[in-house]
Scaffold this active site. Structure first.
Site, PDB file in Angstrom:
ATOM      1  N   ASP A   1     -72.661 -18.556  69.971  1.00 57.72           N
ATOM      2  CA  ASP A   1     -72.421 -17.119  70.156  1.00 57.72           C
ATOM      3  C   ASP A   1     -73.637 -16.404  70.733  1.00 57.72           C
ATOM      4  O   ASP A   1     -74.439 -15.818  70.011  1.00 57.72           O
ATOM      5  CB  ASP A   1     -72.028 -16.493  68.813  1.00 57.72           C
ATOM      6  CG  ASP A   1     -70.749 -17.085  68.272  1.00 57.72           C
ATOM      7  OD1 ASP A   1     -70.043 -17.781  69.029  1.00 57.72           O
ATOM      8  OD2 ASP A   1     -70.456 -16.869  67.081  1.00 57.72           O
TER       9      ASP A   1
ATOM     10  N   GLU B   1     -70.684 -26.612  61.424  1.00 56.23           N
ATOM     11  CA  GLU B   1     -72.086 -26.824  60.978  1.00 56.23           C
ATOM     12  C   GLU B   1     -72.168 -27.427  59.570  1.00 56.23           C
ATOM     13  O   GLU B   1     -73.166 -28.095  59.311  1.00 56.23           O
ATOM     14  CB  GLU B   1     -72.847 -25.495  61.051  1.00 56.23           C
ATOM     15  CG  GLU B   1     -73.072 -25.032  62.480  1.00 56.23           C
ATOM     16  CD  GLU B   1     -71.799 -24.538  63.183  1.00 56.23           C
ATOM     17  OE1 GLU B   1     -70.921 -24.015  62.471  1.00 56.23           O
ATOM     18  OE2 GLU B   1     -71.693 -24.702  64.402  1.00 56.23           O
TER      19      GLU B   1
ATOM     20  N   ASP C   1     -64.818 -25.968  66.390  1.00 51.31           N
ATOM     21  CA  ASP C   1     -65.712 -24.844  66.068  1.00 51.31           C
ATOM     22  C   ASP C   1     -66.099 -24.903  64.589  1.00 51.31           C
ATOM     23  O   ASP C   1     -65.535 -25.668  63.809  1.00 51.31           O
ATOM     24  CB  ASP C   1     -64.958 -23.538  66.394  1.00 51.31           C
ATOM     25  CG  ASP C   1     -65.848 -22.306  66.322  1.00 51.31           C
ATOM     26  OD1 ASP C   1     -67.090 -22.444  66.420  1.00 51.31           O
ATOM     27  OD2 ASP C   1     -65.293 -21.196  66.177  1.00 51.31           O
TER      28      ASP C   1
HETATM   29  O1  MIG Z   1     -66.359 -16.788  63.164  1.00 54.41           O
HETATM   30  O2  MIG Z   1     -62.874 -18.689  66.732  1.00 54.41           O
HETATM   31  O3  MIG Z   1     -68.574 -19.631  68.292  1.00 54.41           O
HETATM   32  O4  MIG Z   1     -66.684 -19.168  70.279  1.00 54.41           O
HETATM   33  O5  MIG Z   1     -64.519 -17.500  69.639  1.00 54.41           O
HETATM   34  C1  MIG Z   1     -66.239 -16.873  64.548  1.00 54.41           C
HETATM   35  C2  MIG Z   1     -63.540 -17.474  66.914  1.00 54.41           C
HETATM   36  C3  MIG Z   1     -65.501 -18.116  64.920  1.00 54.41           C
HETATM   37  C4  MIG Z   1     -67.087 -18.752  66.636  1.00 54.41           C
HETATM   38  C5  MIG Z   1     -67.219 -19.408  67.983  1.00 54.41           C
HETATM   39  C6  MIG Z   1     -66.563 -18.553  69.024  1.00 54.41           C
HETATM   40  C7  MIG Z   1     -65.106 -18.345  68.679  1.00 54.41           C
HETATM   41  C8  MIG Z   1     -64.991 -17.698  67.293  1.00 54.41           C
HETATM   42  N1  MIG Z   1     -65.674 -18.537  66.295  1.00 54.41           N
END
Ligand code: MIG
Length: 752
Positions: free
Chosen positions: A458, A390, A387
């Site tokens: 999201d 980017e 995650d």
């Molecule tokens: O700032 O890990 O897109 O799927 O549950 C949010 C927490 C960070 C973004 C991801 C989401 C995940 C969440 N993350």
């Protein structure tokens, strides 16, 4: 601002299997990769061409070219590239001379300060598809887009850019098709005739080279096959990852994870995967476990395994600044983190607090990262969710002077997530010793299909997002991505029970079927919606498990040809205008034969466009003629799903997880039709790489309505099918009985 338009060619020479053309301001190189793929790379004088993160193939050594009076022509069996020399312009034609895509004669390739741009002629009827995860309609004509990987939390269905970069599009005009992949990792721009008075389309980037691959194959299937030949194809996913996946930010303790898993088994709702989102970690330190809430990871995972569940854990790139933290110390000592130009370590804040960011573009750093997964894999984790890559940090505006090796942020950003998933994939593959890891990533660039599944980030708990999500999946499929999920139920906000039910009914046909929700949102498990709706959701999840033999064979196709599992109707019905109608554009083929029409949860009847051919409703076998739109009921219990006449769909009995054997019968469902059809059935052990050494079970199932027969070719490969029997199940045939037979490896013909 300085504008430099590519001028006259001074010299044309052959150099290292390319054609090298020099002008006063630039060098152009042309390579032929195959008869249908030509690369053009134009660099400013003295600059070496950028290296590619996406391309894994090499150009041909030789090709045919000739210099004419004012042009150079490169001819392959499929394509003609005409290079105008005064000034230097590039125009592509079919071998018999029909224009596919031509430079704008006036502006062609040019530099606007550091930005490099290519203006191309826009044909009056030209349509544009692709660019992967992008807002807007299937046909992108008249729109413009930016690629700049972004943590697009709270995005709407018109937000651009989102998380991923796929600078690959397909153009259609005059009954012809072409593809163009602009392999440049800087912030890039695509304009499909938005504001050029219908004269030009253009694409470009903030830096780097005008470096593109032109695909001249005719037909979208061929273009996708060529594009994924060039950039690679996915490997077979672990079978368990194709089961139902239950996620949440977060199941807060081992107890909660186990309780949820247990509930699935108690209620006989099939499922394969549980997730740990960020809260399993100790202070959000990657590769650690929270000692209070997850005191015994191995014990928890053993219990999950005993219930036939796999666990996926999340990792983020940010490494917490903490003197007692292994990865922090090692990363600092070895110089593995991004820096400022003066060598100071860059600090950004994200979940763990102040963090450093690994330079995933460096192979040594990827190896170090990949090796650290033992703290997750040793206790038994087999899925790794990447995650925030980017990369994201609070404030979302990492300075452009942040340095990764010898590159700066603007050039790195769009490939950072891909390189993180690459490190994760390579490392965990090694650690799992022959088992397939499951990798999921949010940020991506072309070629990510080689390493990882993706999800669309999201989204929100609205009908609009559900429909938009499917459009993203369909568009990502054109960019060679097949294993794709959306957060079913919607990440932000709380779905109505009706939306939750509807979205789960689409779930069986989303390549990766995963429920997920944000912190603080309502609980989303199938039993949270009352008995009646639980029964509907259970039936939908069961449908997914019944279809797994078909789905697995569909992913096999992705590994062989790059064709995605979820296919916009534009792939097979390219010249049918109705498939681009915004009202029907979300519809897709799931595999070869199943057509799915996503419908908002608020409609209990809807219009579906059925392309040419005959179609049967999957739930009732009701028959429809195609080439028209039909109004059909769409209650929450019955999403409009159709099977093409002649469709062959292998299915199995309902099982509670992919680790269960089921009843040992492979059901071959066939829907009657006038045209012969064939389906390649594929099976392997579902968990190792032995299939790459021939340990698979593959045969072609053919349906021939003229001969009134169904036949099975001899099995290829050395894997023994888990189905000892096969059963033929007929749909739309009069008075034909089901046939049951042994599943041996020999040819077999059944007449009806
Ligand atoms: O700032 O890990 O897109 O799927 O549950 C949010 C927490 C960070 C973004 C991801 C989401 C995940 C969440 N993350």
């Amino acid at each position: 601002m300085q504008i430099d338009i590519l001028g006259n060619a001074d010299t044309v020479t052959e150099r290292d299997s390319s054609l090298l053309i020099q002008t006063a301001e630039a060098e152009a190189r042309v390579w032929v990769y195959s008869p249908t793929i030509i690369r053009v790379c134009v660099t400013r004088n003295g600059k070496a061409p950028d290296e590619s993160f996406a391309v894994i193939e090499k150009p041909l050594d030789n090709f045919t070219w000739q210099k004419l009076y004012d042009t150079v022509e490169i001819d392959t069996s499929a394509l003609k590239l005409v290079i105008g020399l005064h000034p230097l312009r590039f125009s592509f034609f079919t071998a018999d001379g029909k224009p596919l895509s031509e430079d704008d004669e006036r502006f062609g390739i040019n530099w606007q300060a550091d930005r490099v741009v290519n203006y191309r002629k826009l044909y009056p009827d030209e349509k544009f598809l692709g660019l992967g995860e992008k807002a807007g309609d299937l046909n992108r004509r008249g729109c413009n887009y930016v690629n700049w990987n972004t943590d697009a939390s709270l995005h709407t269905i018109t937000t651009d850019p989102l998380y991923k970069t796929f600078p690959f599009f397909i153009g259609l005009h005059g009954g012809l098709s072409y593809g163009l992949f602009f392999d440049n990792t800087h912030r890039s721009f695509f304009d499909f005739g938005a504001t050029t008075d219908e004269q030009m389309s253009w694409f470009g980037a903030d830096g780097g080279d005008m470096n593109y691959y032109f695909f001249g194959a005719q037909g979208l299937r061929n273009i996708i096959e060529d594009y994924t030949w060039l950039t690679g194809r996915m490997e077979m996913p672990p079978l368990w990852s194709l089961g139902y996946q239950q996620c949440r930010w977060s199941y807060m303790s081992a107890q909660e994870v186990l309780d949820v898993a247990r509930r699935f088994r108690e209620r006989n709702i099939p499922a394969d995967v549980m997730y740990c989102d960020i809260d399993y970690m100790d202070g959000y330190k990657i590769f650690t476990w929270n000692k209070e809430t997850f005191p015994d990871p191995k014990g928890m995972i053993d219990e999950l395994k005993a219930m036939n569940f796999k666990l996926v854990t999340i990792v983020d790139p940010g490494i917490k600044i903490d003197a007692d933290y292994k990865q922090y110390k090692e990363g600092v000592d070895r110089g593995y983190f991004a820096t400022y130009p003066n060598g100071e370590l860059y600090v950004g804040s994200v979940w763990p607090g102040r963090c450093h960011f690994p330079d995933f573009l460096n192979e040594e750093v990827r190896e170090w990262w990949g090796a650290a997964f033992t703290t997750l894999a040793d206790p038994g984790v087999e899925g790794f969710w990447n995650d925030m890559n980017e990369p994201a940090a609070w404030g979302q505006n990492m300075p452009w002077m942040v340095k990764f090796g010898d590159k700066f942020m603007p050039e790195v950003r769009n490939v950072y997530g891909m390189q993180m998933s690459r490190g994760t994939y390579d490392g965990t593959k090694r650690i799992l010793k022959g088992k397939r890891p499951f990798i999921l990533t949010r940020a991506a660039y072309c070629g990510t299909q080689r390493y990882s599944a993706i999800w669309t980030g999201d989204n929100a708990a609205t009908d609009e997002h559900m429909l938009f999500g499917q459009r993203l999946v369909n568009s990502l499929g054109l960019a060679g991505m097949s294993m794709i999920g959306v957060d079913i139920g919607g990440f932000m906000g709380n779905p109505t029970p009706e939306l939750m039910v509807r979205w789960n009914s689409l779930g069986p046909y989303v390549p990766m079927f995963r429920n997920h929700a944000a912190l603080g949102m309502s609980m989303r498990e199938p039993w949270q919606w009352g008995d009646e709706y639980e029964a509907v959701i259970k039936k939908d999840i069961e449908q997914r498990y019944k279809l797994l033999p078909y789905i697995y064979s569909g992913f096999y196709q992705s590994t062989q040809t790059g064709l995605p599992l979820a296919r916009t109707l534009a792939i097979d019905y390219t010249t049918d205008e109705s498939v681009y109608d915004p009202f029907y554009q979300n519809q897709f083929l799931f595999g070869d034969s199943i057509l799915v029409a996503p419908v908002a949860s608020t409609f209990d009847s809807c219009d579906v466009y059925l392309p040419a051919g005959d179609w049967y409703r999957l739930s009732s076998d009701e028959k429809f003629n195609g080439n028209q739109s039909v109004t059909v009921p769409s209650p929450l219990t019955d999403l409009p799903v159709f099977v093409k006449a002649g469709g062959i769909v292998p299915m199995q009995s309902v099982i509670q997880s992919t680790n269960e054997p089921g009843d040992g019968i492979l059901q071959i469902h066939i829907w009657n039709g006038d045209e012969p059809n064939a389906f390649v059935y594929y099976e392997d052990d579902g968990s190792t790489y032995a299939y790459q050494e021939g340990v698979y079970h593959k045969r072609t199932i053919s349906f021939d309505p003229q001969k009134k027969e169904v036949s099975f070719s001899r099995v290829e490969g050395s894997h023994t099918s888990k189905y000892s029997k096969m059963r033929l199940v007929w749909h739309g045939f009069e008075g034909v009985d089901e046939v049951e037979m042994d599943n041996n490896n020999e040819t077999l013909t059944i007449n009806y």
